[in-house]
Scaffold this active site. Structure first.
Site, PDB file in Angstrom:
ATOM      1  N   ASP A  45      65.141 100.892 -23.884  1.00  0.00           N
ATOM      2  CA  ASP A  45      65.591  99.570 -24.354  1.00  0.00           C
ATOM      3  C   ASP A  45      67.121  99.492 -24.318  1.00  0.00           C
ATOM      4  OD1 ASP A  45      66.100 101.220 -26.510  1.00  0.00           O
ATOM      5  OD2 ASP A  45      65.066  99.967 -27.993  1.00  0.00           O
ATOM      6  N   SER A  46      67.775 100.576 -23.856  1.00  0.00           N
ATOM      7  CA  SER A  46      69.203 100.508 -23.524  1.00  0.00           C
ATOM      8  C   SER A  46      69.459  99.410 -22.504  1.00  0.00           C
ATOM      9  CB  SER A  46      69.686 101.850 -22.962  1.00  0.00           C
ATOM     10  OG  SER A  46      68.838 102.301 -21.927  1.00  0.00           O
ATOM     11  N   ASP A  84      60.085 102.350 -23.616  1.00  0.00           N
ATOM     12  CA  ASP A  84      60.467 102.223 -25.027  1.00  0.00           C
ATOM     13  C   ASP A  84      59.687 101.114 -25.721  1.00  0.00           C
ATOM     14  OD1 ASP A  84      62.292 103.969 -26.193  1.00  0.00           O
ATOM     15  OD2 ASP A  84      63.995 103.059 -25.162  1.00  0.00           O
ATOM     16  N   LYS A 113      57.644 105.388 -26.052  1.00  0.00           N
ATOM     17  CA  LYS A 113      58.580 106.103 -26.937  1.00  0.00           C
ATOM     18  C   LYS A 113      58.865 105.251 -28.179  1.00  0.00           C
ATOM     19  CE  LYS A 113      63.096 106.860 -25.747  1.00  0.00           C
ATOM     20  NZ  LYS A 113      63.855 106.106 -26.759  1.00  0.00           N
ATOM     21  N   GLU A 115      61.165 105.147 -31.817  1.00  0.00           N
ATOM     22  CA  GLU A 115      62.265 105.711 -32.614  1.00  0.00           C
ATOM     23  C   GLU A 115      61.809 105.924 -34.054  1.00  0.00           C
ATOM     24  OE1 GLU A 115      65.955 103.553 -32.392  1.00  0.00           O
ATOM     25  OE2 GLU A 115      65.892 103.481 -30.203  1.00  0.00           O
ATOM     26  N   GLU A 182      68.635 112.670 -29.911  1.00  0.00           N
ATOM     27  CA  GLU A 182      69.881 112.017 -29.479  1.00  0.00           C
ATOM     28  C   GLU A 182      71.015 112.323 -30.460  1.00  0.00           C
ATOM     29  OE1 GLU A 182      69.488 107.865 -28.485  1.00  0.00           O
ATOM     30  OE2 GLU A 182      71.651 107.629 -28.188  1.00  0.00           O
TER      31      GLU A 182
END
Ligand code: KIV
Length: 265
Positions: A45-46, A84, A113, A115, A182
């Site tokens: 999602d960057s 993501d 993925k 978070e 990260e």
């Protein structure tokens, strides 16, 4: 070479073969990434920041992620594709299942993925019990940027380091099959990578994880600012995109990236 699956990545971890991961959001870069022999492509999602120009990843929608994942999956040949779960798309296990279903059925992702640690364990259990492969993400959580107050190294003090360690084990026990760490100190990342049976992929987490991931635009040096300290500009030395991607894969595999200068204390 056969297609990369989670079994391939597990074997690589056991053999000590480093796993090369890069983000991608479209077909043209993905074709070059495939030619470079990348093991895993992360549709991160960057993209909210590097493609859409937002200040954070928060505005990215599930439809954005499905669109970009499909662009990548359409031309993928060998690499495993992870997508993501964007901000506010996995608030409850049921919502997370709907999101993961779209990313896998419409987008073609092989894994999703998520978070976060302890608050996500129920969701991870819910997904993995329903054949959705999950990659966890701990340390710096870009979706929590307004809570964290900035893009900073996480897990520096003992209490925070212990929490990240506990969360890592908790995610594995809940069924997560991979983990991204990260911006955490190298020693902490090394310890977690040794303790877990699942592959651990680092970004700004030192050289001792089972693999490395970078944001594509960062490693090509085409982001607006200089980028974080843990990034190396592979395009500057390589001369063209294809050579830069091959140099990244090579440097991850032979352990020359990350070097000491990319480590965060
Ligand atoms: O969104 C993303 O690109 C990521 C990487 C920074 C790991 O999550």
């Amino acid at each position: 070479m056969g297609k990369v699956t989670i079994s391939t990545l597990n074997r690589m971890k056991v053999a000590g073969d480093k796993i090369a991961v890069i983000t991608s959001y479209d077909a043209s870069f993905t074709r070059q990434i495939e030619r470079a022999g990348m093991d895993v492509i992360l549709v991160g999602d960057s993209l909210g920041m590097v493609v859409q120009g937002h200040e954070s990843t928060l505005p990215v929608t599930v439809s954005d992620m499905v669109y970009h994942t499909a662009n990548v999956a359409r031309v993928r040949q060998r690499a495993m594709v992870i997508a993501d779960m964007p901000f506010m798309s996995h608030g409850t296990p049921g919502q997370a299942l709907d999101t993961a279903g779209r990313l896998m059925k419409e987008g073609g992702a092989h894994m999703v993925k998520i978070e976060g640690g302890a608050p996500q364990l129920e969701t991870v259990r819910h997904l993995t019990a329903r054949a959705v492969p999950v990659c966890g993400h701990l340390g710096l959580l870009p979706q929590s940027i307004h809570q964290l107050g900035g893009y900073r190294v996480q897990g520096r003090d003992d209490e925070a380091a212990e929490r990240i360690q506990r969360d890592a084990v908790g995610l594995q026990d809940a069924g997560a099959q991979m983990l991204v760490l990260e911006c955490v100190p190298s020693l902490l990342a090394a310890d977690i990578s040794r303790r877990l049976a699942i592959p651990v992929i680092g970004i700004g987490a030192g050289a001792e994880t089972d693999g490395q991931v970078l944001v594509l635009y960062d490693m090509l040096g085409i982001t607006i600012d200089d980028g974080p300290r843990f990034v190396r500009n592979f395009l500057a030395d390589a001369g063209d995109v294809q050579a830069a991607l091959s140099a990244f894969v090579q440097a991850v595999k032979d352990g020359s990236f990350p070097a000491e200068e990319h480590e965060l204390a």
